[in-house]
Design a protein around this motif. Structure first.
Motif, PDB file in Angstrom:
ATOM      1  N   PRO A 443       8.186  10.285   5.607  1.00  0.00           N
ATOM      2  CA  PRO A 443       8.458   9.234   4.625  1.00  0.00           C
ATOM      3  C   PRO A 443       7.179   8.785   3.915  1.00  0.00           C
ATOM      4  CG  PRO A 443       9.611   8.780   6.672  1.00  0.00           C
ATOM      5  CD  PRO A 443       8.699   9.940   6.941  1.00  0.00           C
ATOM      6  N   ILE A 444       7.287   8.578   2.605  1.00  0.00           N
ATOM      7  CA  ILE A 444       6.167   8.143   1.779  1.00  0.00           C
ATOM      8  C   ILE A 444       6.495   6.761   1.224  1.00  0.00           C
ATOM      9  CG2 ILE A 444       4.856   8.608  -0.327  1.00  0.00           C
ATOM     10  CD1 ILE A 444       5.401  11.600   0.141  1.00  0.00           C
ATOM     11  N   VAL A 445       5.652   5.780   1.494  1.00  0.00           N
ATOM     12  CA  VAL A 445       5.904   4.406   1.064  1.00  0.00           C
ATOM     13  C   VAL A 445       5.328   4.194  -0.341  1.00  0.00           C
ATOM     14  CG1 VAL A 445       5.488   1.965   1.541  1.00  0.00           C
ATOM     15  CG2 VAL A 445       5.952   3.555   3.426  1.00  0.00           C
ATOM     16  N   VAL A 446       6.168   3.701  -1.244  1.00  0.00           N
ATOM     17  CA  VAL A 446       5.794   3.457  -2.638  1.00  0.00           C
ATOM     18  C   VAL A 446       5.950   1.966  -2.915  1.00  0.00           C
ATOM     19  CG1 VAL A 446       6.330   3.970  -5.048  1.00  0.00           C
ATOM     20  CG2 VAL A 446       6.556   5.768  -3.308  1.00  0.00           C
ATOM     21  N   ILE A 447       4.867   1.307  -3.353  1.00  0.00           N
ATOM     22  CA  ILE A 447       4.911  -0.125  -3.651  1.00  0.00           C
ATOM     23  C   ILE A 447       4.765  -0.328  -5.152  1.00  0.00           C
ATOM     24  CG2 ILE A 447       3.949  -2.395  -3.157  1.00  0.00           C
ATOM     25  CD1 ILE A 447       2.736  -1.300  -0.637  1.00  0.00           C
ATOM     26  N   LEU A 472      10.918   2.701  -1.268  1.00  0.00           N
ATOM     27  CA  LEU A 472      10.406   1.740  -2.245  1.00  0.00           C
ATOM     28  C   LEU A 472      10.245   0.350  -1.645  1.00  0.00           C
ATOM     29  CD1 LEU A 472       9.643   1.183  -5.244  1.00  0.00           C
ATOM     30  CD2 LEU A 472      12.052   0.559  -5.600  1.00  0.00           C
ATOM     31  N   VAL A 473       9.070  -0.252  -1.888  1.00  0.00           N
ATOM     32  CA  VAL A 473       8.812  -1.657  -1.594  1.00  0.00           C
ATOM     33  C   VAL A 473       8.538  -2.349  -2.919  1.00  0.00           C
ATOM     34  CG1 VAL A 473       7.261  -3.306  -0.470  1.00  0.00           C
ATOM     35  CG2 VAL A 473       7.895  -1.187   0.707  1.00  0.00           C
ATOM     36  N   THR A 474       9.222  -3.450  -3.181  1.00  0.00           N
ATOM     37  CA  THR A 474       9.057  -4.187  -4.433  1.00  0.00           C
ATOM     38  C   THR A 474       8.141  -5.384  -4.223  1.00  0.00           C
ATOM     39  OG1 THR A 474      11.226  -3.550  -5.283  1.00  0.00           O
ATOM     40  CG2 THR A 474      10.238  -5.525  -6.217  1.00  0.00           C
ATOM     41  N   PRO A 504       8.812   0.764   6.283  1.00  0.00           N
ATOM     42  CA  PRO A 504       9.585  -0.401   5.846  1.00  0.00           C
ATOM     43  C   PRO A 504      11.033  -0.048   5.534  1.00  0.00           C
ATOM     44  CG  PRO A 504       8.038   0.300   4.142  1.00  0.00           C
ATOM     45  CD  PRO A 504       7.704   1.071   5.368  1.00  0.00           C
ATOM     46  N   ALA A 505      11.904  -0.998   5.712  1.00  0.00           N
ATOM     47  CA  ALA A 505      13.317  -0.785   5.433  1.00  0.00           C
ATOM     48  C   ALA A 505      13.548  -0.652   3.937  1.00  0.00           C
ATOM     49  CB  ALA A 505      14.138  -1.949   5.983  1.00  0.00           C
ATOM     50  N   GLU A 506      14.565   0.115   3.561  1.00  0.00           N
ATOM     51  CA  GLU A 506      14.949   0.215   2.156  1.00  0.00           C
ATOM     52  C   GLU A 506      15.256  -1.186   1.617  1.00  0.00           C
ATOM     53  OE1 GLU A 506      15.043   2.600   0.039  1.00  0.00           O
ATOM     54  OE2 GLU A 506      14.892   4.445   1.219  1.00  0.00           O
TER      55      GLU A 506
END
Length: 513
Positions: A443-447, A472-474, A504-506
């Motif tokens: 998994p790759i985390v994108v902020i 995605l993290v907003t 992180p959770a969706e």
């Protein structure tokens, strides 16, 4: 991802990072490609010869003490991965060793954006801010090929760069347009003259191959990586080519690599206009705004200043003048971080009263101009890398259409965008870096930030979709980039992932509501 102004082909992280340190102490949409095979002719990695850092640009000056555990080195990699017999290029690196407590995880590689930002200088400045990550990682960064110590692209001396960075990005008549075209053609010619040997080989795909050689040379089984702004595109290209080697990947302020130049320009124009309006609204909210009593008055005063500068640039000493183009650069640079908004208000108000030195300082910082008149490579390496990364070479009619659309979005920031330079670029490009698909990776985390001017929020979900493995993290906040924004929620989510592997959770949103 550097944004406005377009004549400089403009994220640099530099303004946002400087503010944080002070507070803390493209072609047509490309088809999604499958996992690209590494070059069949790739050579075995060499060793990194580590030693003292001797030429770091530090906030306190050259005499500032190095960070404990800091060391610099070089890694030789093929100049042309398709033809290793063409020789090698040295990639400059910096490492700041882990401090503990806790068991060392490995290395954490950073790219702080641009394209064209020096990772060596930036990590040296940012090491203290990144202290929580340093407890369990050796922090590592590098000057990508074509940047600073890694055969940095240069396009003329002080006089040529001063002319290039001062030019107006929104010509008012045919004479101004012809002047801009001439300046850009001369700039591109100077790039070819001084850096022609490396220009074809400094694209993002080659930089991603360099990252794989860096991983191997560091001895890490997986690549753990933090990419900011353009660094998100570089990370996405690496993950596409080496999905099985992806460790913990954090992509902050994401770029959508699939965009055409026109789409990229219009999205950034809207992003900077939104940030500018947020700045004006914030400025007048408490009655202390120096540039106007209300939002309309402040906007009108800025517009009047820019018109005056277009008619007659403002002398700022040492034979230099603040042009309309430089003033727009200054405004854009301050919009990268909400922390610099008060300084922008002050700088604009003093310029309105006839003193343009503060605006010039903002522009110089963004353009990489030192007090002695020398320039870093960022304003040269940015277009050099960007133009190699796209096959687009728009003609005059296309540029005019883009400019017209952009000006409707923002009379302040509208322009023809990166195409103004790539149309004159002496080296052909290709669209390989636009083909993103990291299927099979961890998994790759994108902020993505809702108020980011340089990498608009909508690019985040698009990159997540292209990756296929993104989460995605907003970040609901202003400024370019989230991790260095000071938001406690973003830092907690990011550190939990990078240090403990907690994905992180969706639908995660920061600040927590």
């Amino acid at each position: 991802m550097r944004g406005i102004p377009a004549t400089a082909a403009t994220a640099a992280l530099s303004v946002a990072l400087a503010a944080t340190l002070a507070a803390c102490g493209a072609g047509e949409d490309g088809e999604r490609g499958g996992t690209a095979a590494p070059s069949a002719t790739a050579t075995a990695p060499g060793a990194i010869a580590w030693g003292p850092c001797t030429d770091i640009q530090r906030p306190g000056g050259q005499s500032a003490a190095p960070e404990p555990g800091e060391e610099c080195g070089k890694l030789a990699v093929p100049l042309d991965y398709a033809d290793p017999s063409a020789g090698t290029i040295d990639i400059a690196l910096i490492r700041v060793k882990a401090t503990g407590p806790g068991e060392r995880i490995g290395s954490l590689l950073f790219n702080f954006g641009g394209p064209g930002a020096s990772g060596v200088d930036t990590l040296a400045q940012a090491a203290k801010v990144l202290g929580s990550l340093r407890t369990r990682y050796d922090l590592v960064s590098f000057d990508p090929r074509g940047v600073e110590r890694s055969s940095g692209v240069r396009c003329g001396g002080t006089a040529e760069m001063d002319e290039f960075t001062a030019v107006d990005s929104t010509p008012e008549d045919a004479a101004e347009r012809a002047e801009i075209e001439q300046v850009i053609e001369e700039f591109a010619g100077a790039c070819e003259k001084t850096s022609g040997k490396v220009l074809p080989y400094i694209g993002t795909v080659s930089a991603a191959e360099d990252m794989e050689r860096i991983r191997q040379a560091l001895g890490d089984a997986k690549l753990n990586y933090v990419g900011m702004s353009y660094g998100t595109e570089l990370g996405a290209v690496y993950a596409t080519r080496y999905p099985k080697n992806v460790g913990r990947f954090l992509l902050d302020a994401p770029v959508d690599p699939s965009l055409s130049m026109r789409e990229h320009t219009l999205a950034q124009t809207a992003g900077f206009q939104q940030a500018y309006e947020s700045f004006l609204k914030d400025c007048v909210k408490d009655g202390q705004c120096k540039i106007g009593a209300d939002q309309d008055a402040a906007d009108e005063n800025v517009a009047a200043l820019l018109k005056k500068l277009n008619d007659k640039p403002l002398p700022v000493g040492s034979g230099r003048e603040l042009t309309e183009g430089l003033a727009i650069t200054a405004i854009a640079s301050a919009l990268y971080s909400e922390q610099t908004w008060p300084f922008l208000d002050q700088a604009l108000s003093t310029a309105i009263r006839g003193n343009g030195q503060a605006l010039m300082a903002l522009a110089d910082n963004y353009n990489g101009r030192e007090p002695d008149g020398s320039y870093s490579t960022i304003m040269s390496s940015f277009p050099a890398i960007s133009c190699v990364d796209t096959a687009e070479r728009p003609d005059e009619a296309e540029l005019l259409r883009t400019e017209k659309e952009a000006l409707k979005i923002s009379p302040l920031f509208g322009s023809a965008g990166m195409g103004t330079i790539c149309s004159s670029w002496p080296i052909p490009g290709n669209d390989e870096s636009k083909k993103i698909d990291a299927s099979g990776s961890a998994p790759i985390v994108v902020i993505a930030g809702t108020g980011d001017p340089a990498t608009p929020y909508e690019w985040g979900p698009k990159l997540v979709e292209q990756l296929g493995t993104g989460v995605l993290v907003t970040y609901k906040g202003e400024g370019h980039g989230a991790y260095l924004s000071g938001d406690a929620c973003v830092k907690q989510v990011s550190d939990d992932y990078l240090l403990d592997g907690k994905v992180p959770a969706e639908g995660t949103t920061c600040p927590k509501e």
